[in-house]
Design an enzyme around this catalytic site. Sequence first.
Site, short mmCIF file in Angstrom:
data_model
loop_
_atom_site.label_atom_id
_atom_site.label_comp_id
_atom_site.label_asym_id
_atom_site.label_seq_id
_atom_site.Cartn_x
_atom_site.Cartn_y
_atom_site.Cartn_z
CB CYS A 97 -0.90 0.01 1.23
SG CYS A 97 -1.92 1.48 1.37
CE1 TYR A 129 -19.79 -8.35 27.58
CE2 TYR A 129 -19.24 -10.66 27.92
CZ TYR A 129 -19.27 -9.36 28.38
OH TYR A 129 -18.79 -9.06 29.63
CB CYS A 168 -11.13 -8.88 19.33
SG CYS A 168 -11.78 -7.68 20.52
CD GLU A 197 -24.81 -7.18 22.26
OE1 GLU A 197 -24.41 -6.00 22.25
OE2 GLU A 197 -24.04 -8.16 22.27
CB CYS A 220 -3.00 5.31 6.08
SG CYS A 220 -4.40 4.34 6.67
CB CYS A 233 -8.43 1.11 1.90
SG CYS A 233 -7.95 0.05 3.28
CB CYS A 265 -1.97 -1.47 7.67
SG CYS A 265 -3.45 -1.95 6.76
CD GLN A 289 -15.19 -11.10 13.64
OE1 GLN A 289 -14.29 -10.58 13.00
NE2 GLN A 289 -15.10 -11.32 14.94
#
Length: 404
Positions: free
Chosen positions: A107, A262, A354, A286, A115, A196, A118, A233
């Site tokens: 990129c 959740y 995560c 949730e 940016c 992107c 990433c 996701q």
Amino acid sequence: MSRRTPRRGSGQRRGDARRREPRGRSVVGQRYAATAGPIAHGGHVVVRVPVTSTDGTTASRVVFVRHALPGERVVVEITEGTEGDRFWRGDAVEIVEASPDRVVPPCPYAGPGLCGGCDLQHVALPTQRELKAAVVREQLSRLAGLELDVVVEPVPGDADTHRGLRWRTRQRYVALPQGRGMRKYRSHEVVPVEDCLIARRDAREPAPGTVVERVEAGEAAHEFEVAADGFWQVHPGGPRVLVETVLDQLAPRPGESVLDLYAGVGLFAAFLADRVGPAARVVAVEGDRTASALSARNVPSAEVTAGDVATVLGASYDEAFDLVVLDPPREGARRAVVEAVTARTPRAVAYVACDPAALARDVAIFAEHGYRLAQLRAFDLFPMTHHVECVALLRPDEAATPDR
């Protein structure tokens, strides 16, 4: 799946709301020649630079450096910090001796001052996964006292699988007078971005309304109504691989009761309801009311409750459950929820995480209450970024036999 902001790989990182008060003169712009140390949680490497104090003594200062690889000789420019801070942040602005795992970022917007979406564009894809595995191992060792082998697995679904590009199905840009852009790392400044490379060409921007997502896992398939600006996701292979892993770890049996925490729009609850059967009890909790309402439509057989998970568990559903799924936001489930889960004496808990640091902290709390990590899988759902998704199986002590 739980509601989380669409931040991973998006370039939407904003200034740190908890930015520290200055502790002395700014060191921003100072440069140091140094050797890059190990990878750290967050996509940086650890670098130590010599700093001379006002009394003439010299000590090393930790700098968290982007755009470098472990073992490289680099020139670091400090991007954030003052003389009295415990650590600084910086960019590798010159590579003196490059790692054999360094590649040219695909990129054109990736690099120092560009940016911020990433973290690892300069790293060969297999090495990206090795670095992520090292971070997961280190967090489990430091925070949970566990020494485990970890392998970060690729996930089918990238449109450009061999380079880790074109996987992001949803992308948010900043509107500019002419075109669009993305923010710099830890900044409100915007870099104009025409394309992107981690976003699919048909990626949509979050918007009002709902969309339908179809997920096939094992021999079953379900359609989920999802808020177009809510959490789902962003890797196209993510929902399937996570559902199949949770099902494999929990091995649900007909008639077993399930507590899905959740629960988002009901992804795990739907497939678990298939396995335990129509007569079994499936409860989905949730915190986001929109997602919870969609969950009730997506999984009509489930008991759906909207509310803060810790608060709901503190007031209801205090009976025993056979199986529990946890898919918390980045900060993890935390002590109140973990203790509420163990009080319900499930035979197995699947924890979708995560953030490896939050996972490790919660695994340590589970251990205090007799639940041990029995299995861990890690997935590269976010190539080119430092993010990694883990699915951990926790069981009561007598059933736990740790392995990867």
